[in-house]
Design a protein around this motif. Structure first.
Motif, PDB file in Angstrom:
ATOM      1  N   ARG A  48      25.402  41.305 -18.616  1.00  0.00           N
ATOM      2  CA  ARG A  48      26.322  41.500 -19.745  1.00  0.00           C
ATOM      3  C   ARG A  48      27.193  42.740 -19.521  1.00  0.00           C
ATOM      4  O   ARG A  48      28.411  42.708 -19.689  1.00  0.00           O
ATOM      5  CB  ARG A  48      25.512  41.633 -21.046  1.00  0.00           C
ATOM      6  N   THR A  51      29.714  42.274 -16.495  1.00  0.00           N
ATOM      7  CA  THR A  51      30.827  41.399 -16.903  1.00  0.00           C
ATOM      8  C   THR A  51      31.842  42.201 -17.713  1.00  0.00           C
ATOM      9  O   THR A  51      33.052  42.134 -17.467  1.00  0.00           O
ATOM     10  CB  THR A  51      30.294  40.216 -17.747  1.00  0.00           C
ATOM     11  N   TRP A  52      31.347  42.978 -18.666  1.00  0.00           N
ATOM     12  CA  TRP A  52      32.235  43.806 -19.497  1.00  0.00           C
ATOM     13  C   TRP A  52      32.983  44.828 -18.644  1.00  0.00           C
ATOM     14  O   TRP A  52      34.197  45.022 -18.817  1.00  0.00           O
ATOM     15  CB  TRP A  52      31.410  44.522 -20.585  1.00  0.00           C
ATOM     16  N   ARG A  96      33.860  44.669 -15.533  1.00  0.00           N
ATOM     17  CA  ARG A  96      34.923  44.015 -14.762  1.00  0.00           C
ATOM     18  C   ARG A  96      36.086  43.619 -15.678  1.00  0.00           C
ATOM     19  O   ARG A  96      37.250  43.722 -15.287  1.00  0.00           O
ATOM     20  CB  ARG A  96      34.362  42.792 -14.014  1.00  0.00           C
ATOM     21  N   GLU A  97      35.765  43.208 -16.900  1.00  0.00           N
ATOM     22  CA  GLU A  97      36.827  42.880 -17.870  1.00  0.00           C
ATOM     23  C   GLU A  97      37.678  44.112 -18.186  1.00  0.00           C
ATOM     24  O   GLU A  97      38.861  44.009 -18.494  1.00  0.00           O
ATOM     25  CB  GLU A  97      36.222  42.342 -19.175  1.00  0.00           C
ATOM     26  N   GLN A  98      37.064  45.305 -18.107  1.00  0.00           N
ATOM     27  CA  GLN A  98      37.798  46.552 -18.371  1.00  0.00           C
ATOM     28  C   GLN A  98      38.545  47.045 -17.127  1.00  0.00           C
ATOM     29  O   GLN A  98      39.187  48.094 -17.162  1.00  0.00           O
ATOM     30  CB  GLN A  98      36.837  47.668 -18.845  1.00  0.00           C
TER      31      GLN A  98
END
Length: 304
Positions: A267, A270-271, A273-275
């Motif tokens: 979790r 993933t966050w 990489r999204e940032q």
């Protein structure tokens, strides 16, 4: 000579001390455990093996090599835990501060003599004996130094309380131009899910103004809220009690854009990489059984 320079948690890393795990000795007796998570694994027969932890640390060393970071390792002391180099000392600005840690661990600092010999002796600082402080509780952040502590009068009854207010006050004297901001952490000698051993076990600032935080790690609601206001709610990644137990906040920044994280932190990774972060994933689950992770095993010396 090593020209020490640390002003935050995220500037480009140039030199670091990485602990070692090749001769930890036999599994500790239950009564000798320093923290509830280690005790849990001693009881369950799942305490980590040296060879597994050596592989995990080699994976981190390989990431450092990839990013051209100079890595120092302690000398090996037979049958002695030398994994958590963050505890034994820390650097703020150009000062190398020796921590006052548990007596049983006093030999660890001698094992990095080759590093200490390359530091200007006038920059090496020792705290008074009653001023307790460990590197996992200390986070330089620009004009601030964030410090995890425990305010309770029952401080001495917690083996998990590692930095006291005398340590905090001494740090403020050393750096009068900085704002030293203490945070009282939740401590438990027996329940790992309820124990924030150090500040980096429940909080970590990252590049891009982002933060990982665990609300229940903080005893004083206003102090937790101060951090949320300081970094901005939208920038905060809140981790659950289970994620805190697994040490999700204890990752490590190589630069404002690059972090090393544990490969099972799905979790979080993933966050990140999204940032827009580059996430270098490594296996570190065995080391985490001793209530420490990536930040705990590294002691940055130079950041640009």
């Amino acid at each position: 000579m090593i020209k020490l320079n640390i002003n935050d948690e995220v500037s480009w890393l140039r030199a670091v001390v990485l602990g070692r795990a090749d001769s930890n000795g036999p599994v500790p007796k239950l009564e000798d455990a320093y923290d509830p998570k280690s005790a849990e694994h001693i009881k369950a027969g799942t305490y980590p093996k040296d060879e597994d932890m050596v592989k995990e640390m080699a994976a981190v060393a390989a990431v450092f090599k990839k990013y051209d970071v100079k890595v120092f390792r302690p000398d090996s002391i037979k049958d002695y835990n030398q994994i958590f180099s963050r505890d034994i000392a820390f650097v703020i600005e150009d000062k190398f501060i020796k921590a006052n840690i548990l007596d049983d661990r006093s030999k660890e600092i001698d094992a990095i003599h080759s590093v200490i010999e390359e530091i200007d002796p006038s920059k090496i600082i020792e705290f008074p004996e009653d001023a307790h402080i460990e590197g996992g509780d200390v986070m330089p952040w620009g004009d601030y130094i964030f410090v995890g502590t425990y305010y309770g009068e029952d401080y001495s009854s917690f083996i998990t309380a590692r930095t006291n207010m005398k340590g905090v006050n001494h740090l403020q004297k050393l750096f009068p131009h900085k704002k030293v901001k203490p945070f009282s952490l939740r401590k438990s000698n027996t329940v790992a899910e309820d124990n924030a051993l150090h500040l980096d076990c429940c909080f970590q600032p990252l590049g891009k103004g982002k933060v990982i935080i665990h609300k229940e790690g903080f005893l004083v609601k206003e102090e937790y809220e101060w951090l949320i206001d300081f970094f901005g709610k939208a920038n905060c990644f809140h981790i659950t009690k289970q994620e805190m137990y697994n040490m999700n906040s204890n990752i490590f920044s190589i630069s404002p854009d690059v972090v090393i994280s544990e490969k099972n932190f799905t979790r979080l990774n993933t966050w990140l990489r999204e940032q827009g972060f580059i996430v270098e994933e490594v296996p570190y689950a065995e080391i985490s059984k001793q209530e420490g992770l990536l930040r705990c095993t590294t002691m940055p010396l130079v950041r640009d």
